[in-house]
Enzyme design. Sequence first.
Site, PDB file in Angstrom:
ATOM      1  N   ASP A  82      -9.896 -12.083 -13.757  1.00 46.17           N
ATOM      2  CA  ASP A  82      -9.998 -12.415 -12.332  1.00 46.17           C
ATOM      3  C   ASP A  82     -11.544 -12.783 -11.818  1.00 46.17           C
ATOM      4  O   ASP A  82     -12.321 -12.054 -12.630  1.00 46.17           O
ATOM      5  CB  ASP A  82      -9.129 -11.641 -11.445  1.00 46.17           C
ATOM      6  N   ASN A 142      -1.372  -0.365  -5.842  1.00 50.17           N
ATOM      7  CA  ASN A 142       0.217  -0.956  -5.331  1.00 50.17           C
ATOM      8  C   ASN A 142       0.710  -1.709  -6.604  1.00 50.17           C
ATOM      9  O   ASN A 142       1.613  -2.360  -6.394  1.00 50.17           O
ATOM     10  CB  ASN A 142      -0.372  -2.281  -4.403  1.00 50.17           C
ATOM     11  N   HIS A 154      -0.673  -3.966  -8.877  1.00 45.78           N
ATOM     12  CA  HIS A 154      -1.125  -4.959  -9.478  1.00 45.78           C
ATOM     13  C   HIS A 154      -1.923  -4.797 -10.460  1.00 45.78           C
ATOM     14  O   HIS A 154      -2.260  -3.762 -11.112  1.00 45.78           O
ATOM     15  CB  HIS A 154      -2.032  -5.647  -8.380  1.00 45.78           C
ATOM     16  N   GLU A 202      -0.736  -9.548  -7.330  1.00 49.40           N
ATOM     17  CA  GLU A 202      -0.418  -8.618  -6.210  1.00 49.40           C
ATOM     18  C   GLU A 202       1.190  -8.575  -6.021  1.00 49.40           C
ATOM     19  O   GLU A 202       1.470  -9.595  -6.042  1.00 49.40           O
ATOM     20  CB  GLU A 202      -1.066  -8.986  -4.945  1.00 49.40           C
TER      21      GLU A 202
HETATM   22  P1  PGA Z   1     -10.134   0.558 -10.086  1.00 50.42           P
HETATM   23  O1  PGA Z   1      -9.255  -0.953 -10.092  1.00 50.42           O
HETATM   24  O2  PGA Z   1     -10.394   0.467 -11.786  1.00 50.42           O
HETATM   25  O3  PGA Z   1     -11.467   0.367  -9.688  1.00 50.42           O
HETATM   26  O4  PGA Z   1      -9.206   1.414  -9.697  1.00 50.42           O
HETATM   27  C1  PGA Z   1      -8.307  -1.344 -10.832  1.00 50.42           C
HETATM   28  C2  PGA Z   1      -7.594  -2.602 -10.280  1.00 50.42           C
HETATM   29  O5  PGA Z   1      -7.464  -2.979  -9.054  1.00 50.42           O
HETATM   30  O6  PGA Z   1      -6.922  -3.048 -11.210  1.00 50.42           O
END
Ligand code: PGA
Length: 241
Positions: free
Chosen positions: A67, A136, A138, A143
């Site tokens: 992304d 959450n 994702h 999302e």
């Molecule tokens: P993080 O993010 O590794 O900074 O916890 C993971 C994500 O949002 O996929």
Amino acid sequence: MRILIEKDYAAISRKAALMVAGQILLKPNSVLGLPTGGTPLGMYQELIRMYDRGEVDFSEVVTFNLDEYYQLPPEHEQSYYYFMRHNLFNHINVKPENIHLPKGTCADVEKECADYEESLRKAGGIDLQVLGIGVNGHIGFIEPDQRLSVQTKLVSLTKETIAANSRFFAAPEDVPRYAISMGLGAILNAKRIILLASGKSKASAIKETVNGYVSAQTPSSILQTHADVTIILDQEAASLI
Ligand code: PGA
């Protein structure tokens, strides 16, 4: 799903880096799907160390990131292009032409998404997809929603994701509200998937991923349908399973 519970973040990072390096040793021109965020940083540092020791060669590797923030230019310090250059690409011998991230500043976002899918298709799909996970559930920036999104597309970020990512920005208002995210089609098409999670904040999302119903409300739960997924957790992330 294979679940590996490691003692701490360093052990997760080391195991994930060994799996990526093993993939490249077996297939030097592997197509890697790569994540950004705090979680994969240790894995990237470990891969750089392996490269410095001559243990892994990225010269034929092709990469596709999951992304990019919409409308952040590549030179912006919070863009994922910048993140990848500084945390991995500048330190290894991957060829610039083999690196792919969605272009956040594209003029025509639908065309950009279609072109990204086409480049992935031409590369033959992903051999090894590495994933982090949001609090959450994702993956990438897919999302929780009413429907699962199969294609690469422009997505709006949820409140939880904006709050979680605001730690990287001067103020929460600076976090972009939109991103271009690879869809589940490309992720599920990967031959092999590894998902990394560290810390208590991820425990509930991991529980839903592993034991919950497959649901658009927890996008990571769709990984239950894939034949070759390894989930690498520290004790805290594994505390609810
Ligand atoms: P993080 O993010 O590794 O900074 O916890 C993971 C994500 O949002 O996929």
